[in-house]
Design a protein around this motif. Structure first.
Motif, PDB file in Angstrom:
ATOM      1  N   GLU A 132       9.988 -34.297  22.369  1.00 25.69           N
ATOM      2  CA  GLU A 132       9.733 -35.582  21.185  1.00 25.69           C
ATOM      3  C   GLU A 132       9.859 -36.540  20.873  1.00 25.69           C
ATOM      4  O   GLU A 132      11.809 -36.474  21.194  1.00 25.69           O
ATOM      5  N   GLY A 133       9.635 -37.760  21.324  1.00 18.42           N
ATOM      6  CA  GLY A 133      10.439 -39.338  21.590  1.00 18.42           C
ATOM      7  C   GLY A 133      10.502 -39.748  22.795  1.00 18.42           C
ATOM      8  O   GLY A 133      11.106 -40.840  23.092  1.00 18.42           O
ATOM      9  N   HIS A 134      10.512 -39.026  23.422  1.00 17.16           N
ATOM     10  CA  HIS A 134      10.832 -39.081  25.161  1.00 17.16           C
ATOM     11  C   HIS A 134       8.959 -39.952  25.358  1.00 17.16           C
ATOM     12  O   HIS A 134       8.273 -39.160  24.894  1.00 17.16           O
ATOM     13  N   LEU A 135       8.829 -40.789  25.909  1.00 18.52           N
ATOM     14  CA  LEU A 135       7.361 -40.987  26.761  1.00 18.52           C
ATOM     15  C   LEU A 135       7.272 -40.900  28.181  1.00 18.52           C
ATOM     16  O   LEU A 135       8.652 -41.016  29.484  1.00 18.52           O
ATOM     17  N   ALA A 136       6.406 -40.442  28.687  1.00 13.82           N
ATOM     18  CA  ALA A 136       6.068 -40.892  30.371  1.00 13.82           C
ATOM     19  C   ALA A 136       6.496 -41.592  31.376  1.00 13.82           C
ATOM     20  O   ALA A 136       6.057 -42.581  30.103  1.00 13.82           O
ATOM     21  N   ALA A 137       7.322 -42.116  32.249  1.00 16.85           N
ATOM     22  CA  ALA A 137       7.044 -43.187  32.946  1.00 16.85           C
ATOM     23  C   ALA A 137       5.632 -44.002  33.314  1.00 16.85           C
ATOM     24  O   ALA A 137       4.820 -42.873  33.031  1.00 16.85           O
ATOM     25  N   GLY A 138       5.340 -44.891  32.946  1.00 15.87           N
ATOM     26  CA  GLY A 138       4.203 -45.743  32.947  1.00 15.87           C
ATOM     27  C   GLY A 138       3.080 -45.498  31.423  1.00 15.87           C
ATOM     28  O   GLY A 138       2.057 -45.632  31.420  1.00 15.87           O
ATOM     29  N   THR A 139       4.083 -45.517  30.256  1.00 15.42           N
ATOM     30  CA  THR A 139       2.787 -44.873  29.301  1.00 15.42           C
ATOM     31  C   THR A 139       3.409 -45.321  27.939  1.00 15.42           C
ATOM     32  O   THR A 139       4.461 -46.218  28.179  1.00 15.42           O
ATOM     33  N   CYS A 140       2.347 -45.941  27.024  1.00 16.62           N
ATOM     34  CA  CYS A 140       3.072 -46.391  25.758  1.00 16.62           C
ATOM     35  C   CYS A 140       2.489 -45.948  24.880  1.00 16.62           C
ATOM     36  O   CYS A 140       1.022 -44.969  24.463  1.00 16.62           O
ATOM     37  N   GLU A 141       3.296 -46.183  23.755  1.00 14.23           N
ATOM     38  CA  GLU A 141       2.415 -45.745  22.238  1.00 14.23           C
ATOM     39  C   GLU A 141       3.158 -46.910  21.744  1.00 14.23           C
ATOM     40  O   GLU A 141       3.909 -47.357  21.214  1.00 14.23           O
ATOM     41  N   ILE A 142       1.777 -46.576  20.684  1.00 17.31           N
ATOM     42  CA  ILE A 142       2.099 -47.487  18.721  1.00 17.31           C
ATOM     43  C   ILE A 142       2.204 -46.332  18.288  1.00 17.31           C
ATOM     44  O   ILE A 142       2.794 -46.052  17.575  1.00 17.31           O
ATOM     45  N   VAL A 143       3.890 -48.082  17.898  1.00 12.90           N
ATOM     46  CA  VAL A 143       5.297 -47.188  16.551  1.00 12.90           C
ATOM     47  C   VAL A 143       4.367 -48.307  15.290  1.00 12.90           C
ATOM     48  O   VAL A 143       4.244 -47.215  14.649  1.00 12.90           O
ATOM     49  N   THR A 144       4.399 -49.531  14.846  1.00 11.08           N
ATOM     50  CA  THR A 144       3.484 -49.624  14.085  1.00 11.08           C
ATOM     51  C   THR A 144       2.688 -50.920  14.186  1.00 11.08           C
ATOM     52  O   THR A 144       2.633 -50.887  14.926  1.00 11.08           O
ATOM     53  N   LEU A 145       1.205 -50.822  13.006  1.00 13.52           N
ATOM     54  CA  LEU A 145      -0.058 -51.255  12.767  1.00 13.52           C
ATOM     55  C   LEU A 145       0.254 -51.560  11.409  1.00 13.52           C
ATOM     56  O   LEU A 145      -0.004 -51.047  10.616  1.00 13.52           O
ATOM     57  N   ASP A 146       0.077 -53.517  11.593  1.00 14.78           N
ATOM     58  CA  ASP A 146       0.173 -53.944  10.061  1.00 14.78           C
ATOM     59  C   ASP A 146      -1.176 -54.495  10.281  1.00 14.78           C
ATOM     60  O   ASP A 146      -1.302 -55.390  11.768  1.00 14.78           O
ATOM     61  N   ARG A 147      -1.851 -54.835   8.929  1.00  9.96           N
ATOM     62  CA  ARG A 147      -3.316 -55.478   9.198  1.00  9.96           C
ATOM     63  C   ARG A 147      -3.370 -56.108   7.746  1.00  9.96           C
ATOM     64  O   ARG A 147      -2.686 -55.578   6.704  1.00  9.96           O
ATOM     65  N   ASP A 148      -3.037 -57.512   8.061  1.00 11.40           N
ATOM     66  CA  ASP A 148      -3.048 -58.800   6.333  1.00 11.40           C
ATOM     67  C   ASP A 148      -4.704 -59.064   6.544  1.00 11.40           C
ATOM     68  O   ASP A 148      -4.670 -59.248   7.557  1.00 11.40           O
ATOM     69  N   SER A 149      -5.488 -58.245   5.567  1.00  8.02           N
ATOM     70  CA  SER A 149      -7.094 -59.273   4.614  1.00  8.02           C
ATOM     71  C   SER A 149      -7.047 -60.146   3.834  1.00  8.02           C
ATOM     72  O   SER A 149      -7.860 -60.114   3.342  1.00  8.02           O
ATOM     73  N   SER A 150      -5.878 -60.466   4.215  1.00 10.31           N
ATOM     74  CA  SER A 150      -5.787 -61.449   2.708  1.00 10.31           C
ATOM     75  C   SER A 150      -6.642 -62.651   2.345  1.00 10.31           C
ATOM     76  O   SER A 150      -6.991 -63.565   2.114  1.00 10.31           O
ATOM     77  N   GLN A 151      -6.566 -63.160   3.972  1.00 10.18           N
ATOM     78  CA  GLN A 151      -7.683 -64.468   4.205  1.00 10.18           C
ATOM     79  C   GLN A 151      -9.037 -64.260   4.802  1.00 10.18           C
ATOM     80  O   GLN A 151      -9.054 -63.102   5.204  1.00 10.18           O
ATOM     81  N   PRO A 152     -10.104 -65.511   4.127  1.00 13.04           N
ATOM     82  CA  PRO A 152     -10.973 -64.660   4.214  1.00 13.04           C
ATOM     83  C   PRO A 152     -11.886 -64.820   5.235  1.00 13.04           C
ATOM     84  O   PRO A 152     -10.904 -65.884   5.475  1.00 13.04           O
ATOM     85  N   ARG A 153     -12.693 -64.343   5.418  1.00 13.75           N
ATOM     86  CA  ARG A 153     -13.182 -64.027   7.319  1.00 13.75           C
ATOM     87  C   ARG A 153     -11.924 -63.534   8.139  1.00 13.75           C
ATOM     88  O   ARG A 153     -12.060 -63.965   9.927  1.00 13.75           O
ATOM     89  N   ARG A 154     -11.416 -63.505   8.371  1.00 16.89           N
ATOM     90  CA  ARG A 154     -10.214 -63.195   9.191  1.00 16.89           C
ATOM     91  C   ARG A 154      -8.842 -62.126   8.547  1.00 16.89           C
ATOM     92  O   ARG A 154      -8.575 -61.480   7.613  1.00 16.89           O
ATOM     93  N   THR A 155      -8.795 -61.335   9.703  1.00 16.11           N
ATOM     94  CA  THR A 155      -7.872 -60.280   9.265  1.00 16.11           C
ATOM     95  C   THR A 155      -6.741 -60.491  10.353  1.00 16.11           C
ATOM     96  O   THR A 155      -7.129 -60.781  11.416  1.00 16.11           O
ATOM     97  N   ILE A 156      -5.361 -60.375  10.391  1.00 15.51           N
ATOM     98  CA  ILE A 156      -4.311 -60.711  11.543  1.00 15.51           C
ATOM     99  C   ILE A 156      -3.824 -59.435  11.138  1.00 15.51           C
ATOM    100  O   ILE A 156      -3.055 -58.690  10.315  1.00 15.51           O
ATOM    101  N   ALA A 157      -3.473 -58.797  12.543  1.00 14.12           N
ATOM    102  CA  ALA A 157      -2.976 -57.424  12.926  1.00 14.12           C
ATOM    103  C   ALA A 157      -1.764 -57.850  13.755  1.00 14.12           C
ATOM    104  O   ALA A 157      -1.467 -58.466  14.707  1.00 14.12           O
ATOM    105  N   ARG A 158      -0.599 -57.084  13.398  1.00 14.14           N
ATOM    106  CA  ARG A 158       0.594 -57.379  13.634  1.00 14.14           C
ATOM    107  C   ARG A 158       1.047 -55.855  15.079  1.00 14.14           C
ATOM    108  O   ARG A 158       0.977 -54.911  13.564  1.00 14.14           O
ATOM    109  N   GLN A 159       0.422 -55.420  15.735  1.00 13.07           N
ATOM    110  CA  GLN A 159       1.578 -54.270  16.685  1.00 13.07           C
ATOM    111  C   GLN A 159       2.865 -54.180  17.633  1.00 13.07           C
ATOM    112  O   GLN A 159       3.114 -54.878  17.780  1.00 13.07           O
ATOM    113  N   THR A 160       3.330 -52.787  17.215  1.00  5.37           N
ATOM    114  CA  THR A 160       4.475 -53.013  17.678  1.00  5.37           C
ATOM    115  C   THR A 160       4.376 -51.145  18.527  1.00  5.37           C
ATOM    116  O   THR A 160       3.826 -50.536  18.161  1.00  5.37           O
TER     117      THR A 160
END
Length: 139
Positions: free
Chosen positions: A30-58
């Motif tokens: 656990e904590g080790h990734l296989a070569a050539g792979t990725c995983e999402i660590v954080t995902l933040d969504r901001d829907s405070s603006q009408p008709r828009r969603t801003i998402a930040r992903q690490t």
């Protein structure tokens, strides 16, 4: 006698497979990734603006030589480093199947246009070695 030899060979093969499995699982703890792979660590969504969603992903990636973290089919992926260096974002196929990809004029990101006209804009910010992808969804 032949049956006994065959059973010993089969038992030896089973033990070898088990040992290979144990050794392999030690490298992929656990904590080790296989070569050539990725995983999402954080995902933040901001829907405070009408008709828009801003998402930040690490994402955390374990890319092979000549690759760097990028986006393929709207998911983190290891892509050819040349794509990132030349900012030819659409070459990494960042949009979902059926969406059209266009570079932003200043090459700071790309847009994915869905058949219904909805546009998702992605801008790329460079922070030391990390590439951060900020997604802006417009309805």
């Amino acid at each position: 006698m032949q049956l006994l030899k065959a059973l010993w060979a089969l038992a030896g093969a089973a033990i070898c497979c088990f040992l290979i499995f144990v050794i392999h699982s030690q490298f992929l703890k656990e904590g080790h990734l296989a070569a050539g792979t990725c995983e999402i660590v954080t995902l933040d969504r901001d829907s405070s603006q009408p008709r828009r969603t801003i998402a930040r992903q690490t994402a955390r990636c374990a890319c092979k030589k000549g690759q760097i973290a990028g986006t393929t089919r709207a998911r983190p992926a290891c892509v050819d480093a040349r794509i990132i260096k030349t900012k030819q974002w659409c070459e990494m196929l960042p949009c979902l199947e059926g969406e059209g990809c266009d570079l932003l004029i200043n090459k700071s990101g790309w847009t994915c246009t869905q058949p219904g006209g909805r546009i998702k804009t992605t801008t790329v910010g460079h922070s030391s070695v990390l590439y951060l992808f900020n997604f802006l969804f417009t309805l």
